[in-house]
Write a protein that holds these residues in place. Structure first.
Motif, short mmCIF file in Angstrom:
data_model
loop_
_atom_site.label_atom_id
_atom_site.label_comp_id
_atom_site.label_asym_id
_atom_site.label_seq_id
_atom_site.Cartn_x
_atom_site.Cartn_y
_atom_site.Cartn_z
N ALA A 113 -18.28 37.66 -66.33
CA ALA A 113 -17.82 37.01 -65.26
C ALA A 113 -18.67 37.51 -63.97
N GLY A 114 -18.62 36.70 -63.12
CA GLY A 114 -19.23 37.11 -61.90
C GLY A 114 -20.80 36.72 -61.69
N GLY A 115 -21.09 36.09 -62.41
CA GLY A 115 -22.54 35.78 -62.72
C GLY A 115 -23.02 34.97 -61.44
N VAL A 116 -24.24 35.23 -60.79
CA VAL A 116 -24.78 34.74 -59.80
C VAL A 116 -25.25 33.14 -59.88
N VAL A 117 -24.69 32.49 -58.96
CA VAL A 117 -24.88 30.97 -59.24
C VAL A 117 -26.22 30.57 -58.38
N MET A 118 -27.50 30.28 -59.27
CA MET A 118 -28.48 30.07 -58.44
C MET A 118 -28.80 28.65 -58.04
N THR A 119 -29.52 28.54 -56.81
CA THR A 119 -29.74 27.08 -56.52
C THR A 119 -31.24 27.24 -55.90
N ASP A 120 -31.42 25.90 -55.59
CA ASP A 120 -32.81 25.66 -54.94
C ASP A 120 -33.05 26.46 -53.66
N ASP A 121 -31.68 26.70 -52.96
CA ASP A 121 -31.90 27.56 -51.57
C ASP A 121 -31.99 29.04 -51.93
N ARG A 122 -31.33 29.51 -53.09
CA ARG A 122 -31.16 30.86 -53.20
C ARG A 122 -31.20 31.29 -54.64
N ALA A 123 -32.13 31.69 -55.14
CA ALA A 123 -32.32 32.21 -56.40
C ALA A 123 -32.87 33.53 -56.72
N PRO A 124 -32.13 34.59 -56.68
CA PRO A 124 -32.47 35.94 -56.53
C PRO A 124 -33.29 36.52 -57.94
N ILE A 125 -33.81 35.58 -58.56
CA ILE A 125 -34.32 35.96 -60.04
C ILE A 125 -35.21 37.25 -60.05
N GLU A 126 -36.28 37.59 -58.86
CA GLU A 126 -37.14 38.57 -59.17
C GLU A 126 -36.34 39.98 -58.98
N PRO A 127 -35.44 40.01 -58.30
CA PRO A 127 -34.62 41.31 -57.97
C PRO A 127 -33.99 41.59 -59.41
N ILE A 128 -33.34 40.45 -60.15
CA ILE A 128 -32.76 40.84 -61.11
C ILE A 128 -33.61 41.26 -62.28
N SER A 129 -34.82 40.36 -62.63
CA SER A 129 -35.85 40.49 -63.67
C SER A 129 -36.57 41.62 -63.30
N ASP A 130 -37.09 41.96 -62.25
CA ASP A 130 -37.89 43.29 -62.14
C ASP A 130 -36.90 44.44 -62.26
N SER A 131 -35.88 44.49 -61.90
CA SER A 131 -35.05 46.05 -62.10
C SER A 131 -34.77 45.89 -63.63
N MET A 132 -34.49 44.71 -64.38
CA MET A 132 -34.29 44.72 -65.89
C MET A 132 -35.53 45.59 -66.41
N ALA A 133 -36.73 44.87 -66.07
CA ALA A 133 -37.76 45.57 -66.83
C ALA A 133 -37.76 47.09 -66.52
N VAL A 134 -37.95 47.44 -65.06
CA VAL A 134 -38.07 48.68 -65.12
C VAL A 134 -37.03 49.65 -65.77
N ARG A 135 -35.72 49.07 -65.69
CA ARG A 135 -34.79 49.98 -66.30
C ARG A 135 -34.65 50.39 -67.86
N TYR A 136 -35.39 48.92 -68.43
CA TYR A 136 -35.71 49.08 -69.74
C TYR A 136 -36.88 50.10 -70.11
N LEU A 137 -37.79 50.33 -69.32
CA LEU A 137 -38.94 51.05 -69.47
C LEU A 137 -38.29 52.33 -69.55
N LEU A 138 -37.42 52.69 -68.42
CA LEU A 138 -36.96 54.15 -68.20
C LEU A 138 -36.07 54.60 -69.40
N GLN A 139 -35.38 53.36 -70.08
CA GLN A 139 -34.55 53.80 -71.03
C GLN A 139 -34.93 54.22 -72.42
N THR A 140 -36.00 53.24 -72.59
CA THR A 140 -36.75 53.22 -74.09
C THR A 140 -38.12 53.90 -73.76
#
Length: 505
Positions: free
Chosen positions: A468-495
């Motif tokens: 629940a509570g996922g961000v709804v992305m629109t053509d005006d606001r789609a914060p993909i980069e903060p989500i995907s970049d932090s996921m990649a960094v977090r995965y690298l730090l974990q594994t």
């Protein structure tokens, strides 16, 4: 022109090893701007102390020499970095990156010295300072336009990144040498003019040879306008790798064999979420790559009409040569996924989207408006299946795309693909339940393709809840980069680097 050409060439060299994420681009652009800033300060002070044309052309010559030398050095260093990336040698990767930074700083700083020097030499009367500086900056901006479009659209695709470094650096070197020759009628200036090109010849001959990378089992490599492309053979299968090569984007095994259920095989289950499934007759694929998805749908459902959209024509060509992408029912369309889909009318029974790769996710393919366009091209019982990445204990991207889909479609199901960090999101045009999929799996006839049977069984067993509570992305606001970049960094730090071998060797 040379500054922009160096920037694009350096970024292209880096792309083959470190990828094309916004972080890489931001670092390249920031490093260029920082180097130019230093060059402007140094060049301005130097011009006031020695306002001589010989000094100016000496700087032009040095900048041209360094552009060729250091960019070719960068290419050689990155070959070692590519080998280090293949085995994930972190210290070698970091050391190579440091050398690349130094190799970019030197020529760009020298180029930054030229603008204030040119203004100082050209202004002979303070009353003409505005007109002359304006003319110099106008010519400079026109040069920037040439440096933007010539490397990207013409020189790099035709000659390659390393040859591009030689071409633009040599052009700058020639201009500097001619000026140096004219401003130094005799003496050391002419000796330098003769010595520098001769010194570069063995360097160019040594570092222009060979490929960009040399992986074990490598069948093919090329640089397109969009990607560095590799085809690697492992056992009896060919794999498509792009850019930094930390994931494969298509595979094809001899004779069309499918060794195991993959991310793409799971998409076969999408039509069976409907209460009364009908085998698809038409299909569109956004993110065709080398054709793994349409080939598997053709195997299971026969020669249905499939339109596949792929941004890079060189990938399509590699698919035809190394992945047997030659079926008559598959139409390859070269173009942007959203633009290409909007040019099609449908209706399609299935649309698959396989264009997300953390952290390279085209934001315009994740928005509410885009999914509405997808829905408009589906039949009344149509389904859309999307491959979305995740990392352990972080499903933000899956939840965001799922929440956005739910603003357009009545039902969205999430399937976690076993043994991977991928989730297939299936959105249906009509309300559906997990019970529909399970009933359809149980009702499969004995003559059903084993690949389809396995896909339905695994899909039914691995359905996961959407958060629940996922961000709804629109053509005006789609914060993909903060989500995907932090996921990649977090995965690298974990594994660490243990999870990054694309072929599981």
């Amino acid at each position: 022109m040379s500054t922009l050409a160096i920037e694009f060439t350096a970024s292209r060299l880096l792309q083959a090893v470190y990828g094309t994420s916004n972080i890489v681009w931001a670092n390249v652009i920031g490093l260029v701007l920082l180097s130019l800033t230093a060059g402007y300060f140094i060049g301005g002070r130097w011009a006031d102390r020695r306002p001589q044309s010989g000094t100016f052309y000496g700087l032009v010559t040095a900048a041209g020499f360094c552009a060729v030398f250091f960019l070719l050095l960068t290419g050689a260093v990155l070959r070692r970095a590519a080998a280090a990336m293949a085995v994930l040698n972190v210290s070698a990767i970091g050391g190579s990156l440091l050398l690349v930074v130094l190799a970019l700083v030197v020529p760009v700083t020298l180029l930054g010295c030229l603008s204030p020097f040119a203004v100082r030499l050209a202004v002979r009367d303070v009353n003409e300072a505005g007109r002359i500086s304006g003319r110099i900056y106008a010519v400079s901006t026109l040069g920037s336009l040439l440096g933007t479009y010539l490397p990207v659209l013409v020189v790099i695709p035709l000659a390659g990144s390393r040859a591009t470094a030689v071409i633009f650096g040599a052009l700058l070197l020639v201009v500097g040498l001619v000026g140096l020759w004219r401003s130094s009628p005799r003496g050391r200036g002419r000796l330098v003019a003769l010595a520098l090109p001769l010194a570069l010849l063995p360097v160019a001959a040594l570092w222009l040879g060979g490929g960009v990378k040399a992986y074990e089992g490598q069948l093919f490599e090329t640089e397109s306008a969009y990607n560095y492309i590799q085809v690697i053979r492992h056992d009896d299968c060919n794999y498509l790798l792009l850019n930094e090569s930390q994931a494969y984007h298509s595979f094809y095994c001899d004779g069309g064999r499918v060794p195991s259920i993959s991310v793409w095989s799971m998409m076969l289950a999408a039509p069976y979420f409907n209460p009364e499934p009908v085998a698809p007759r038409t299909m569109a694929v956004v993110g065709l790559a080398a054709g793994t998805i349409p080939k598997q749908f053709t195997r299971v459902f026969g020669p249905i009409a499939i339109d596949g959209i792929e941004l890079d024509p060189a990938i399509v060509e590699a698919g035809r040569r190394y992945f047997d992408l030659n079926e008559d029912n598959i139409t390859a369309i070269v173009g942007d996924g959203r633009y290409g889909l909007n040019r099609l009318t449908g209706p399609y029974d299935v649309i698959t989207i396989d264009a997300y790769k953390v952290p390279y996710i085209p934001w315009h393919l994740t928005t509410q408006e885009f999914f509405a366009e997808v829905s408009d091209r589906l039949s009344a019982t149509g389904v859309v299946a999307i491959n979305v990445g995740r990392v352990p204990d972080d499903r933000r991207l899956v939840d965001a795309v799922g929440a956005t889909l739910l603003t357009v479609f009545p039902t969205v199901h999430a399937i976690d693909v076993p043994g991977t960090l991928n989730t297939i999101l299936v959105a249906t045009q009509q309300p559906t339940t997990l019970g529909d999929l399970r009933a359809n799996a149980a009702a499969l006839g004995p003559d059903a393709d084993p690949l389809l049977r396995d896909a339905l069984t695994l899909a039914a067993a691995n359905v996961a809840p959407l958060g629940a509570g996922g961000v709804v992305m629109t053509d005006d606001r789609a914060p993909i980069e903060p989500i995907s970049d932090s996921m990649a960094v977090r995965y690298l730090l974990q594994t660490g680097t243990a999870g990054f071998d694309p072929l599981g060797r």
